[in-house]
Motif scaffolding. Structure first.
Motif, short mmCIF file in Angstrom:
data_model
loop_
_atom_site.label_atom_id
_atom_site.label_comp_id
_atom_site.label_asym_id
_atom_site.label_seq_id
_atom_site.Cartn_x
_atom_site.Cartn_y
_atom_site.Cartn_z
N ASP A 1 0.95 -1.15 0.07
CA ASP A 1 -0.06 -0.07 0.00
C ASP A 1 0.89 1.32 -0.06
N ARG A 2 2.06 1.41 0.91
CA ARG A 2 2.81 2.31 0.96
C ARG A 2 3.63 2.72 -0.50
N LEU A 3 4.03 1.77 -0.95
CA LEU A 3 4.62 1.70 -2.36
C LEU A 3 3.81 2.30 -3.44
N VAL B 1 1.13 3.97 -3.03
CA VAL B 1 0.79 5.55 -2.72
C VAL B 1 2.10 6.36 -3.40
N ARG B 2 3.31 5.58 -2.91
CA ARG B 2 4.33 6.49 -2.97
C ARG B 2 4.91 6.64 -4.71
N HIS B 3 4.42 5.58 -5.41
CA HIS B 3 4.83 5.61 -7.06
C HIS B 3 3.58 5.81 -7.95
N GLY B 4 2.42 5.82 -7.18
CA GLY B 4 1.11 5.86 -8.19
C GLY B 4 1.08 4.67 -8.93
N ARG B 5 1.32 3.46 -8.57
CA ARG B 5 0.79 2.31 -9.01
C ARG B 5 1.24 0.93 -8.26
N TYR B 6 0.33 -0.04 -8.45
CA TYR B 6 0.29 -1.26 -7.63
C TYR B 6 1.48 -2.08 -8.39
N ILE B 7 2.10 -2.77 -7.44
CA ILE B 7 2.92 -3.90 -8.15
C ILE B 7 2.19 -4.94 -8.74
N VAL C 1 9.08 -4.45 -14.99
CA VAL C 1 9.62 -4.64 -16.27
C VAL C 1 10.53 -3.37 -15.98
N ARG C 2 11.69 -3.19 -16.95
CA ARG C 2 12.74 -2.61 -16.86
C ARG C 2 12.50 -0.83 -16.32
N GLU C 3 11.43 -0.66 -16.95
CA GLU C 3 11.02 0.77 -16.66
C GLU C 3 10.60 1.02 -15.59
N LEU D 1 10.75 1.56 -8.93
CA LEU D 1 9.64 1.01 -8.10
C LEU D 1 10.25 -0.43 -7.32
N LEU D 2 11.03 -1.27 -8.26
CA LEU D 2 11.75 -2.34 -7.89
C LEU D 2 12.70 -2.10 -6.87
N VAL D 3 13.39 -0.93 -7.09
CA VAL D 3 14.67 -0.98 -5.81
C VAL D 3 13.89 -0.62 -4.60
N ASP D 4 12.88 0.30 -4.61
CA ASP D 4 12.16 0.57 -3.57
C ASP D 4 11.40 -0.70 -2.71
#
Length: 259
Positions: free
Chosen positions: A83-85, A87-93, A106-108, A112-115
């Motif tokens: 949930d935190r991620l 909101v932080r990135h504007g998309r769900y994993i 995906v690479r782009e 988000l992956l690093v976070d």
């Protein structure tokens, strides 16, 4: 006086009319619920991190918002890491529908992956992450960046980043719980020595974080199982890319060019 507690609210928008967010904000203000962070998490969804000193206010909020036209609450709960991620990135994993511990990027989406990995690495004790992906997709750079972001020291146990690394021992200061141990599952199982594998077993039992590239080969060639992993990450150049090890299976390790 109760300690303030964070909640996550997400709602779906049927029709994004002008003033809709203002109406929701007004309701939160009247209930004395503070907005910590707000972001869109999908084309027609909005997520919020909220802060309140009274959990009962959240049920009042749910009941009031349910009476509003054009929006439907989809999540109202104490916030999870995802949930935190979101909101932080504007998309769900993206998460595998059947295997809930598998997450796709995906690479782009490297930021988000690093976070995501950094949040896992901040946890204490044994954390085992596997990362799948084809050569030069960004696996190693993500592992290192996540370790730095989590304020952890990183140590290669095996790698092909600059030249082939196969460690058979570690210095005393390299055995600490603030380390992240980076392991190439192919090198460690197909190109290792008995001394290396003895060290690997020691690292696997050590209460610190480990990230293993190519977990499927690692599992296939060792006594470990996929069930031993807490998270499996899949990283692709594009969503439809197939992650395959045919070059290894057909022609051996030397034909699989690592990143």
């Amino acid at each position: 006086m109760e300690t303030k507690k964070e909640w996550y609210m997400e709602y779906e928008i049927a029709r994004n009319r002008p003033g809709l967010l203002g109406d929701v904000s007004s309701i939160l203000g009247m209930l004395n619920i503070n907005i910590v962070t707000i972001n869109g998490v999908d084309t027609m969804r909005r997520g919020m991190l909220l802060l309140t000193d009274d959990d009962e206010k959240m049920e009042v909020l749910r009941n009031v918002v349910q009476k509003m036209d054009n929006i439907t609450i989809t999540r109202l709960r104490p916030p999870t890491m995802l949930d935190r991620l979101a909101v932080r990135h504007g998309r769900y994993i993206e998460r595998d529908s059947e295997d809930k511990k598998t997450f796709r990027f995906v690479r782009e989406e490297l930021g988000l992956l690093v976070d995501f990995m950094a949040e896992i690495l901040k946890r204490e004790g044994h954390q085992l992450i596997g990362i799948r992906g084809m050569p030069r997709v960004g696996k190693t750079e993500s592992m290192i960046a996540a370790s730095v972001s989590a304020n952890k020291r990183w140590t290669f146990i095996s790698s092909t980043l600059l030249r082939q690394t196969v460690r058979s021992s570690l210095a005393i200061d390299e055995m600490s719980t603030d380390h992240v141990y980076l392991i190439d599952g192919i090198v460690s199982t197909l190109r290792s020595t008995e001394k290396h594998f003895t060290l690997l077993r020691e690292i696997m039992n050590f209460p610190a974080a480990k990230i293993i590239e190519h977990p499927d080969i690692f599992v296939r060639e060792s006594e470990y199982q996929l069930d031993d992993f807490h998270y499996i990450i899949e990283l692709r150049h594009h969503p439809d890319e197939e992650i395959t090890y045919e070059l290894i299976n057909n022609r051996g390790f030397d034909n699989f060019e690592m990143n």
